[in-house]
Design an enzyme around this catalytic site. Structure first.
Site, PDB file in Angstrom:
ATOM      1  CG  HIS A   1      21.647  -9.094   6.253  1.00  0.00           C
ATOM      2  ND1 HIS A   1      22.220  -9.232   5.461  1.00  0.00           N
ATOM      3  CD2 HIS A   1      20.313  -9.535   5.431  1.00  0.00           C
ATOM      4  CE1 HIS A   1      21.747  -9.849   4.197  1.00  0.00           C
ATOM      5  NE2 HIS A   1      20.405  -9.705   4.372  1.00  0.00           N
TER       6      HIS A   1
ATOM      7  CG  ASP B   1      19.366 -15.200   2.076  1.00  0.00           C
ATOM      8  OD1 ASP B   1      18.556 -16.069   2.764  1.00  0.00           O
ATOM      9  OD2 ASP B   1      19.662 -14.603   1.211  1.00  0.00           O
TER      10      ASP B   1
ATOM     11  CG  HIS C   1      19.765 -10.176   0.156  1.00  0.00           C
ATOM     12  ND1 HIS C   1      18.573 -11.709   0.067  1.00  0.00           N
ATOM     13  CD2 HIS C   1      18.794  -9.125  -0.340  1.00  0.00           C
ATOM     14  CE1 HIS C   1      17.411 -10.787  -0.164  1.00  0.00           C
ATOM     15  NE2 HIS C   1      18.215  -9.761  -1.156  1.00  0.00           N
TER      16      HIS C   1
ATOM     17  CG  ASP D   1      16.632 -15.303   0.857  1.00  0.00           C
ATOM     18  OD1 ASP D   1      17.454 -15.424  -0.214  1.00  0.00           O
ATOM     19  OD2 ASP D   1      16.862 -14.140   0.744  1.00  0.00           O
TER      20      ASP D   1
END
Length: 325
Positions: free
Chosen positions: A125, A161, A163, A244
């Protein structure tokens, strides 16, 4: 398979507040997984420390200097809504980069076909000039840039991931020699990752709806991501390995099972065998349910190292020492 496992004791020292999902217990759980007899034959080493100057490959100097100023003498400082920096955080960042760069040297030298780096904090990120989403420095982007300097012409970054890796996409958005492909839940933090975000023809996003599981994930990979990687003909595959998307994770709503991570890993290994001499380097990103993280990593690492989905650890009590000798 010939695999290298790189662990990171310094990652335990990156402090976050009590109750924060990105916590040192994540690495403690993985260390117990790595102690299982199934993984006893994997070559392993501890992460070396790379100088903070390596972060300048993807972040401006002013940004790195700001991180140094934000680092407290003791305790921790909050750098955005959910991202923290403590006294030892930059040491963790440097050993995270060191793990990735050591894996790169090892794999390019042919000592091992692939490597998994169990590191924290995560990095995907972190944009050029902004920390966010628990991330301070974009570790996988640093590894990709150094790989380019070592003469690799085409590098594929695959991010599973839950996200979207907005930082990695941001850094390579105009670089047609680095492909970025992501499967992720949408809508969800950070709000990027639409199919329409294509960069220089090098960005491939496959958003998934909340509540979806194996069938939708298989379609995303077989219809979009895997053909794009194969057509790109990479010299190296890098993986942003977040766990996740597991059905138990508290920060998202996909319904993946541990075997789904093994399936993705195996498909990427097939392409790596065809296109880049089996060269894969995987770096840990997210995964915040400890059982989901442990089982997902076990499946991923087992596929990398043994070509199978992994040991059955569904019913292991990770607090019982007899399981780990």
């Amino acid at each position: 398979m010939s695999s290298l496992l790189i662990t990171q004791p310094q990652g335990l020292e990156h402090a976050t507040p009590s109750g924060h999902p990105e916590r040192a217990d994540r690495l403690r759980r993985l260390n117990k997984v790595f102690a299982l007899p199934h993984f006893a034959d994997i070559k392993r080493k501890e992460a070396a420390c790379a100088g903070l100057e390596f972060a300048l490959e993807v972040h401006p100097k002013a940004y790195i200097e700001q991180l140094k100023l934000l680092r407290p003498v003791e305790g921790m400082s909050q750098v955005d809504g959910d991202t923290y920096i403590s006294q030892e955080s930059l040491s963790a960042v440097m050993t995270g980069m060191g793990a990735g760069l050591d894996a790169l040297d090892d794999v390019l030298a042919g000592h091992h076909e692939n490597a998994f780096c169990a590191i924290r904090p995560p990095g995907h990120h972190a944009e050029r000039e902004a920390p966010m989403g628990f991330c301070l420095v974009n570790t996988i982007a640093v590894v990709a840039r150094i790989a380019q300097q070592k003469g690799l012409e085409r590098i594929a970054i695959v991010d599973f991931d839950v996200h979207h890796g907005n930082g990695t996409q941001d850094i390579f958005y105009a670089d047609k020699n680095v492909m970025y492909a992501s499967s992720h839940q949408m809508p969800l933090f950070p709000g990027t990752g639409a199919i329409s975000e294509t960069g220089a023809g090098n960005i491939f996003n496959a958003p998934l709806s909340e509540g979806t599981g194996r069938d939708e994930m298989h379609l995303a990979y077989t219809d979009v991501i895997l053909p794009a990687i194969d057509n790109f003909r990479p010299d190296l595959i890098l993986i942003s390995a977040g766990f996740d998307a597991d059905y138990r994770d508290p920060l998202a709503g996909l319904k993946w099972q541990p075997d789904d991570f093994a399936w993705i890993t195996g498909k990427l290994m097939d392409i790596a065998g065809k296109r880049c001499n089996n060269r894969i380097i995987s770096l840990l990103e997210g995964g915040y349910d400890l059982d989901g993280l442990g089982q997902g990593v076990a499946a991923h690492l087992s596929m990398l190292s043994h070509g199978v989905s992994g040991p059955s650890i569904d019913h292991i009590d990770f607090d019982q020492k007899e399981h780990f000798g």
